[in-house]
Scaffold this motif. Structure first.
Motif, PDB file in Angstrom:
ATOM      1  N   ALA A 228      -0.742  -4.774   7.162  1.00  9.38           N
ATOM      2  CA  ALA A 228      -1.695  -3.499   6.657  1.00  9.38           C
ATOM      3  C   ALA A 228      -1.134  -2.437   8.341  1.00  9.38           C
ATOM      4  O   ALA A 228      -0.584  -2.088   8.900  1.00  9.38           O
ATOM      5  CB  ALA A 228      -2.637  -3.685   7.404  1.00  9.38           C
ATOM      6  N   GLY A 229      -1.241  -0.576   7.759  1.00  7.15           N
ATOM      7  CA  GLY A 229      -0.878  -0.255   8.747  1.00  7.15           C
ATOM      8  C   GLY A 229      -1.972  -0.053   9.840  1.00  7.15           C
ATOM      9  O   GLY A 229      -2.549  -0.968  10.376  1.00  7.15           O
ATOM     10  N   LYS A 230      -1.797   0.711  11.404  1.00  7.20           N
ATOM     11  CA  LYS A 230      -2.120   0.286  12.885  1.00  7.20           C
ATOM     12  C   LYS A 230      -3.647   0.748  11.645  1.00  7.20           C
ATOM     13  O   LYS A 230      -3.970   0.287  13.128  1.00  7.20           O
ATOM     14  CB  LYS A 230      -1.609   1.862  13.459  1.00  7.20           C
ATOM     15  N   ASP A 231      -4.464   1.331  10.757  1.00 13.39           N
ATOM     16  CA  ASP A 231      -6.309   1.102  10.788  1.00 13.39           C
ATOM     17  C   ASP A 231      -5.772  -0.068  10.366  1.00 13.39           C
ATOM     18  O   ASP A 231      -7.713   0.239   9.823  1.00 13.39           O
ATOM     19  CB  ASP A 231      -5.974   2.459  10.161  1.00 13.39           C
ATOM     20  N   ASN A 232      -5.264  -1.065  10.120  1.00 15.48           N
ATOM     21  CA  ASN A 232      -5.839  -2.291   9.590  1.00 15.48           C
ATOM     22  C   ASN A 232      -6.186  -2.021   7.923  1.00 15.48           C
ATOM     23  O   ASN A 232      -7.009  -2.541   7.281  1.00 15.48           O
ATOM     24  CB  ASN A 232      -6.826  -2.588  10.376  1.00 15.48           C
ATOM     25  N   LEU A 233      -6.077  -1.064   7.273  1.00 16.59           N
ATOM     26  CA  LEU A 233      -5.826  -0.857   5.770  1.00 16.59           C
ATOM     27  C   LEU A 233      -4.831  -0.521   5.275  1.00 16.59           C
ATOM     28  O   LEU A 233      -3.288  -0.864   5.898  1.00 16.59           O
ATOM     29  CB  LEU A 233      -6.406   0.960   6.125  1.00 16.59           C
ATOM     30  N   PRO A 234      -4.761  -0.826   3.976  1.00 17.01           N
ATOM     31  CA  PRO A 234      -3.407  -1.014   2.882  1.00 17.01           C
ATOM     32  C   PRO A 234      -2.556  -0.027   2.987  1.00 17.01           C
ATOM     33  O   PRO A 234      -2.927   1.061   3.255  1.00 17.01           O
ATOM     34  CB  PRO A 234      -3.973  -1.307   1.621  1.00 17.01           C
ATOM     35  N   ALA A 235      -1.525  -0.818   3.681  1.00 13.90           N
ATOM     36  CA  ALA A 235      -0.281   0.065   3.388  1.00 13.90           C
ATOM     37  C   ALA A 235       1.205  -0.369   3.083  1.00 13.90           C
ATOM     38  O   ALA A 235       1.120  -1.007   2.248  1.00 13.90           O
ATOM     39  CB  ALA A 235       0.002   0.329   4.930  1.00 13.90           C
ATOM     40  N   GLU A 236       2.350   0.838   2.602  1.00 11.69           N
ATOM     41  CA  GLU A 236       3.173   0.106   1.772  1.00 11.69           C
ATOM     42  C   GLU A 236       4.147  -0.450   3.104  1.00 11.69           C
ATOM     43  O   GLU A 236       3.486   0.046   4.469  1.00 11.69           O
ATOM     44  CB  GLU A 236       4.216   1.757   1.035  1.00 11.69           C
ATOM     45  N   TYR A 237       5.235  -1.194   2.648  1.00 10.83           N
ATOM     46  CA  TYR A 237       6.009  -2.005   3.255  1.00 10.83           C
ATOM     47  C   TYR A 237       6.425  -0.846   4.297  1.00 10.83           C
ATOM     48  O   TYR A 237       6.887   0.582   4.107  1.00 10.83           O
ATOM     49  CB  TYR A 237       7.024  -2.456   2.919  1.00 10.83           C
ATOM     50  N   SER A 238       6.197  -1.229   5.967  1.00 14.78           N
ATOM     51  CA  SER A 238       6.313  -0.201   6.628  1.00 14.78           C
ATOM     52  C   SER A 238       7.558  -1.136   8.265  1.00 14.78           C
ATOM     53  O   SER A 238       6.459  -2.506   8.569  1.00 14.78           O
ATOM     54  CB  SER A 238       6.195   1.004   7.290  1.00 14.78           C
ATOM     55  N   LYS A 239       8.146  -0.887   8.849  1.00 11.80           N
ATOM     56  CA  LYS A 239       8.609  -1.976  10.735  1.00 11.80           C
ATOM     57  C   LYS A 239       7.806  -1.761  10.916  1.00 11.80           C
ATOM     58  O   LYS A 239       7.534  -2.452  12.088  1.00 11.80           O
ATOM     59  CB  LYS A 239       9.869  -1.788  10.153  1.00 11.80           C
TER      60      LYS A 239
END
Length: 725
Positions: A228-239
């Motif tokens: 997930a993103g750093k906010d624990n929410l859904p996010a597109e792929y990112s390192k």
């Protein structure tokens, strides 16, 4: 009033139905099922399964990719599903140099976990009954199209006004053939990475021979992680993404299973049709299933021959072969199961009773006869549809040709100035498909399937254009395929690319000259005019009467409990660990062990080979904390009502702990989608102890086990383990 009526129908008659039948909506368990479940041995409450105010079991269950189920098994977003659910992802990362299908894959740390473009994991946030709003203004004698148009307008308004966060989605699905509607608020995570998978010799042990068969010895699991993103929410792929912190994850029981233990399976079952009339069931098992089985049987024999001889082809076609064989064998079992349990006669007996009850209700008189007659009329077209769809599905060149003709058709509708955009979209999809395409394999498949198609479908439903091509090649599949695969521009991606990278008008003209697209156009035109059109003309009335018949059943049959057919929404089913007796003098126990794997071992065989390390662990009985009474548990069965889409679903004990991983049904019970029979319908699960044993002792990936929460809910009670016959 409609809502109250439906609920009353659901509540009626608890004692008249097998306790293990049904795929139940989790938000209704408190009203409909909790008392029965506790009577069968459940130790938790319905609120522990579905709760909006705190983390519950539903918050650990995901729709994996939209085609399977997965479950969260650690506080760091570790996800468990079946090996066959993760198979495509494993295949994508595999090559001859790094053959993860044959050798397995285990990430030593999070940095080694492999991303998978397009793979998603979807959670259910909440489920709301929106029946009243969905059906507002649809009373009266509206046509089916007008009724659906009004409902669609209502559904759009419901979704637009649904209370949800910006990162959440709204989905509405019909239930009970459109008599009821529920809104699902979902969260979809798009960064799902491969963490671990056993070699196919474990994850696919027994392959197609053992598929749908008990006793089973397959370690059908793979492990992923949701990021997930750093906010624990859904996010597109990112390192920069981080492991998900779930609302709930499943503790894992090391206490094993006993006969008659209460079990639950929680997941996303795909599709069932439990309330069809007798003629629809007859059409399925006497018309459609035989046609589909015949086409796939021929295709599988050709592909299997190539896969056994060529390693590259084996990798290319592994996922396609498994997908094709899965449904093929299921349909065979469905036919046999309905016959064995006298399923059609059971439908007729129920209908006799229904007709008697309907005599007192004028609005239901003649309803069932009319519905059965419509299915009789639609039957020949339904069988021809299946022949056509199987031909295009299993002959890849004709599938490519169909996609090209569709792209040209879309361009005509949108304007020639859109050709470049549509062409690029088409080529992008085609390039991915050609990666796992072999011209020699497809030619041989086409040769056998064309013969079956032109034999099975009357010429009057094929049409003159397609039949003319067939006559020009001497009505012979091998001759037709020889022409297609030697002269067509569709034999490779490079030739296809050159063919379509020209002006729209030129491509449109030349598709009549290319033998593959010419044949496809002829077959497609005939199918559209003489099969699909008459089929579709009957369907609205079938839909209308099927909906009324569903309502009539719930209205009239007061001593029967009704559950909604599966439709890929979150459901819970429950039962008990039990063996079964499928036929005379045959009785199966409820569990298998690693001993059975070794009994099936065939060195070098692609279905029954066993890795050397696993043989060594068995020989030394080095099972760690996962064995029981000197044995290593592998699989077990229970009477949970499951179907496709339940693959990867967690098998839970009475406390809500993970005890296994659902992956299959017994062959005799595959007809449960249309004819559930508790006597022989069993779901097959990998024992979670075998999963942990493979991860820890075989793969040396104990760091993954250390992430999990292992529990002993039976407080030291020794599990009783029997071996299947």
């Amino acid at each position: 009033m409609r809502k109250i009526f439906l609920m009353a129908a659901l509540l009626a008659g608890h004692l008249s139905v097998y306790a293990t039948e049904g795929m139940w909506l989790p938000q209704l368990l408190t009203k409909l099922n909790e008392k029965e479940m506790k009577g069968m041995g459940m130790k938790i409450s319905a609120a522990d399964i579905y709760n909006l105010n705190k983390g519950s079991l539903k918050d650990a269950i995901v729709s994996f990719g939209g085609f399977c189920t997965g479950e969260i098994i650690s506080s760091q977003g570790l996800l468990l599903t079946n090996h066959h659910c993760g198979y495509s992802a494993i295949q994508t990362h595999s090559s001859v140099e790094h053959n993860y299908l044959d050798n397995g894959f285990w990430a030593k740390n999070k940095a080694e976990e492999l991303p998978n473009a397009g793979l998603t994991a979807t959670f259910i946030v909440r489920i709301d009954d929106v029946t009243a709003e969905a059906l507002r203004g649809v009373a009266g004698n509206l046509s089916e199209s007008a009724r659906q148009s009004a409902i669609d307008k209502n559904l759009n308004a419901i979704k637009a006004n649904a209370k949800k966060e910006t990162y959440q989605d709204a989905l509405i699905k019909p239930f009970f053939d459109g008599n009821q509607y529920f809104l699902f608020i979902t969260e979809t995570y798009k960064d799902v990475r491969l963490v671990g998978a056993p070699p196919s010799s474990i994850g696919k042990f027994g392959a197609d021979t053992d598929n749908w068969v008990w006793p089973r010895h397959t370690g059908d699991f793979s492990i992923f992680r949701i990021y997930a993103g750093k906010d624990n929410l859904p996010a597109e792929y990112s390192k920069d993404n981080v492991p998900l912190k779930p609302k709930h994850f499943l503790p894992i029981s090391l206490d094993g299973i006993r006969e008659d233990d209460f079990t639950m399976v929680f997941g996303f079952p795909g599709r069932t049709n439990e309330y069809l009339p007798s003629e629809a069931v007859k059409l399925t098992v006497e018309g459609q299933d035989p046609a589909r089985v015949k086409m796939r049987d021929a295709a599988l024999k050709v592909i299997d021959g190539f896969m056994r001889k060529d390693e590259k082809i084996k990798i290319q076609y592994a996922a396609k072969f498994a997908s094709t064989a899965n449904a093929w064998k299921k349909w065979i079992g469905e036919m046999q199961g309905v016959k064995q349990t006298n399923g059609i006669q059971r439908k007729l007996d129920f209908e006799k009773r229904f007709q008697q009850l309907a005599q007192g209700r004028p609005e239901y008189r003649g309803l069932l006869d009319s519905l059965n007659n419509l299915y009789k009329q639609q039957g020949p077209y339904a069988v021809s549809r299946d022949y056509y769809s199987e031909l295009l599905r299993n002959t890849e060149m004709l599938g490519f040709a169909n996609n090209l003709i569709t792209a040209l058709h879309d361009t005509r509708l949108k304007g020639a100035d859109q050709w470049e955009t549509i062409r690029e979209q088409f080529l992008k999809k085609a390039k991915a498909s050609y990666k796992d395409y072999n011209n020699d394999v497809d030619r041989e498949v086409a040769a056998v399937l064309l013969d079956i198609y032109f034999e099975g479908v009357p010429s009057s439903r094929i049409g003159g254009e397609g039949y003319q091509v067939w006559m020009e090649t001497n009505k012979d599949g091998k001759t037709t395929a020889g022409k297609l695969y030697s002269q067509s521009a569709l034999v490779s991606y490079e030739k296809l690319e050159a063919f379509v990278n020209r002006p729209f008008q030129q491509v449109s003209a030349d598709v009549w000259k290319d033998p593959a697209t010419k044949l496809l156009i002829g077959l497609r035109n005939g199918y559209t005019d003489f099969v699909n059109k008459p089929y579709d003309e009957l369907q609205p009335e079938i839909n209308r009467l099927q909906r009324r018949y569903m309502q009539a059943q719930m209205d009239l049959v007061k001593d029967k409990r009704f559950y909604p057919d599966a439709n890929s929404t979150l459901r819970l089913t429950y039962g008990k660990v039990n063996g079964y007796a499928p036929r005379d003098a045959v009785e199966y126990d409820f569990a298998t062990t690693l001993d059975g794997v070794m009994e099936k071992y065939k060195p070098g065989d692609y279905e029954f080979d066993v890795p050397e390390k696993l043989r060594q662990l068995h020989a030394s009985k080095d099972y760690g904390p996962y064995g029981a009474n000197g044995k290593m548990p592998v699989c077990f069965i229970a009477s949970n009502h499951t179907t496709g889409g339940n693959s990867g679903s967690p098998a839970l004990d009475a406390y809500g702990n993970l005890i296994g991983l659902n992956f299959d049904r017994t062959w005799e019970g595959t007809m449960s989608d249309i004819n559930y029979d508790a006597a022989i319908c069993r779901n097959i699960m990998v024992d979670i102890r075998y999963v942990l044993f493979i991860v820890d002792k075989f793969a040396g990936a104990k760091h993954l086990v250390d992430e999990m929460k292992l529990v002993h809910p039976k407080k030291g009670a020794k599990p009783v383990l029997k071996k299947a016959s």
